[in-house]
Design a protein around this motif. Structure first.
Motif, PDB file in Angstrom:
ATOM      1  N   ALA A 151       4.424   4.944 -73.968  1.00 20.27           N
ATOM      2  CA  ALA A 151       4.991   5.283 -75.275  1.00 20.27           C
ATOM      3  C   ALA A 151       5.088   4.060 -76.179  1.00 20.27           C
ATOM      4  N   GLU A 152       5.489   2.943 -75.595  1.00 14.97           N
ATOM      5  CA  GLU A 152       5.666   1.723 -76.385  1.00 14.97           C
ATOM      6  C   GLU A 152       4.872   0.587 -75.767  1.00 14.97           C
ATOM      7  N   LEU A 153       4.322  -0.247 -76.618  1.00 11.11           N
ATOM      8  CA  LEU A 153       3.672  -1.483 -76.162  1.00 11.11           C
ATOM      9  C   LEU A 153       4.380  -2.638 -76.869  1.00 11.11           C
ATOM     10  N   ILE A 154       4.926  -3.539 -76.066  1.00  8.69           N
ATOM     11  CA  ILE A 154       5.680  -4.666 -76.638  1.00  8.69           C
ATOM     12  C   ILE A 154       5.083  -5.965 -76.120  1.00  8.69           C
ATOM     13  N   ALA A 155       4.649  -6.802 -77.044  1.00 10.78           N
ATOM     14  CA  ALA A 155       4.159  -8.130 -76.646  1.00 10.78           C
ATOM     15  C   ALA A 155       5.353  -9.075 -76.634  1.00 10.78           C
ATOM     16  N   VAL A 156       5.491  -9.819 -75.535  1.00 11.45           N
ATOM     17  CA  VAL A 156       6.550 -10.830 -75.476  1.00 11.45           C
ATOM     18  C   VAL A 156       5.877 -12.187 -75.611  1.00 11.45           C
ATOM     19  N   THR A 157       6.425 -12.982 -76.506  1.00  9.06           N
ATOM     20  CA  THR A 157       5.850 -14.318 -76.706  1.00  9.06           C
ATOM     21  C   THR A 157       6.942 -15.372 -76.613  1.00  9.06           C
ATOM     22  N   LEU A 158       6.500 -16.580 -76.302  1.00  6.28           N
ATOM     23  CA  LEU A 158       7.379 -17.740 -76.426  1.00  6.28           C
ATOM     24  C   LEU A 158       7.311 -18.178 -77.887  1.00  6.28           C
ATOM     25  N   ALA A 159       8.455 -18.542 -78.435  1.00  4.02           N
ATOM     26  CA  ALA A 159       8.522 -18.922 -79.852  1.00  4.02           C
ATOM     27  C   ALA A 159       7.802 -20.243 -80.095  1.00  4.02           C
ATOM     28  N   ASP A 160       7.479 -20.501 -81.328  1.00  2.00           N
ATOM     29  CA  ASP A 160       6.948 -21.815 -81.705  1.00  2.00           C
ATOM     30  C   ASP A 160       8.113 -22.815 -81.773  1.00  2.00           C
ATOM     31  N   GLY A 161       7.803 -24.080 -81.889  1.00  2.00           N
ATOM     32  CA  GLY A 161       8.842 -25.114 -82.044  1.00  2.00           C
ATOM     33  C   GLY A 161       9.627 -25.401 -80.782  1.00  2.00           C
ATOM     34  N   ARG A 162       9.085 -25.032 -79.627  1.00  3.07           N
ATOM     35  CA  ARG A 162       9.864 -25.197 -78.385  1.00  3.07           C
ATOM     36  C   ARG A 162      10.038 -26.657 -77.978  1.00  3.07           C
ATOM     37  N   GLU A 163       9.168 -27.521 -78.507  1.00  2.00           N
ATOM     38  CA  GLU A 163       9.262 -28.945 -78.160  1.00  2.00           C
ATOM     39  C   GLU A 163      10.580 -29.562 -78.655  1.00  2.00           C
TER      40      GLU A 163
END
Ligand SMILES: Cc1cc2nc3c(=O)[nH]c(=O)nc-3n(C[C@H](O)[C@H](O)[C@H](O)COP(=O)(O)O)c2cc1C
Length: 226
Positions: A101-113
Motif C-alpha cells: 500500500a505504501e512505499l517509504i524511502a528512508v534516507t540519512l540526512a545531509d550535513g551529518r558531518e
C-alpha cells in the motif's frame, strides 16, 4: 518500574512476531495510522540525538515503477554475484514494491558531518540510529497488523537521483508497508532454507572473543533459539 506482565508480554510478542514481509494485499494505510507509525519511528534513539532519519513517502505511481526497476536491476546483479546460489536467489521473493500500500524511502540526512558526538571514531552510528527508527516502525506496524519489508537491493546513487536527494544525503531503505494476508510464522529466508537462525549461545561470549558465556552453561534448552 517494570511494565505490567501483560504489557511486557505484548512487547516481547511484537518482537518475536515481527517479520520482514514481501507479500502484500494492496489496500491502503489511513493517514492517521501512518502518522502514528512514523511517530514511533521518530521516537528512536540516535547518536548525540542527531535524528538522522528522513522519510520520503512515494506517492507517484510512475516514480514507484522507476524505483521498482532499479530494485529489479540490482536483484539480477546480486544473483550474478552469488555464483552457485544464483538460481536459488532468483527464486526468492525479495521485495513487494508494486503490491504494498505504501512505499517509504528512508534516507540519512545531509550535513551529518557536523554531528561529532559519538561519531568521531564510529561515523556509521548515524546509520545505526536510522536503523533503530526503522525497527520502531517495523514493530509498530506489526502490532497494528500491517506488514513491512526492508528492501536494500538498489544502487544508492541512482535512488538518490530519482528522489532528488541533496548532496550528502543517502538512501538506506525502501520500505514496503501495508496490509498483508498473513504474517510468515518464521523468517522467509529460513522457510525457504536460505539461512537459519543461529543459536544465541554461539553469539554470546564472556570477557574474550570466543569464550562461551556461562549464561548458557546450565541451560541446554537455551542453546537453540527457534
Ligand atoms: C538492513 C536490512 C536490509 C534488508 N534488505 C532486504 C532486502 O533487500 N530484501 C529482502 O527480501 N529482505 C531484506 N531484509 C530482510 C531480511 O532478509 C530479514 O530480516 C531476515 O531474513 C530475517 O527475517 P525476519 O525479519 O522476518 O525476522 C533486510 C533486513 C535488514 C535488517
Amino acid at each position: 518500574m517494570p511494565f505490567e506482565a501483560d504489557e511486557a508480554q505484548a512487547v516481547y510478542r511484537a518482537i518475536r512476531e515481527r517479520r520482514d514481509m514481501r507479500h502484500f494485499a494492496g489496500g491502503e494505510v489511513a493517514p492517521e495510522l501512518l502518522r502514528r507509525l512514523l511517530e514511533a519511528a521518530h521516537h528512536a534513539p540516535s547518536v548525540g540525538f542527531m535524528q538522522p532519519w528522513r522519510f520520503l513517502r512515494v506517492r507517484d505511481a510512475a516514480l514507484r515503477a522507476q524505483l521498482h526497476a532499479l530494485v529489479e536491476q540490482e536483484r539480477v546483479r546480486t544473483a550474478q554475484a552469488l555464483g552457485e546460489r544464483e538460481d536459488a536467489f532468483m527464486r526468492l521473493k525479495v521485495e513487494g514494491l508494486l503490491e504494498a500500500a505504501e512505499l517509504i524511502a528512508v534516507t540519512l540526512a545531509d550535513g551529518r558531518e557536523q554531528h561529532v558526538f559519538g561519531r568521531r571514531t564510529l561515523p556509521q552510528m548515524d546509520l545505526a540510529s536510522a536503523a533503530c527508527a526503522i525497527q520502531n516502525l517495523w514493530l509498530a506496524a506489526r502490532v497494528e497488523g500491517l506488514g513491512m519489508g526492508w528492501v536494500s537491493l538498489f544502487d544508492p546513487a541512482q535512488v538518490a537521483a530519482l528522489l532528488g536527494l541533496p548532496a550528502g544525503a543517502e538512501p538506506i531503505a525502501l520500505l514496503c508497508l501495508g496490509p498483508v494476508h498473513g504474517f510468515y510464522d518464521e523468517p522467509m529466508l529460513q522457510r525457504e532454507r536460505w539461512a537459519q537462525r543461529a543459536p544465541l549461545a554461539s553469539m554470546v561470549f564472556d570477557d574474550r572473543w570466543g569464550a562461551p558465556s556461562t549464561l548458557f552453561a546450565d541451560a541446554p534448552n537455551e542453546k537453540e533459539t527457534p
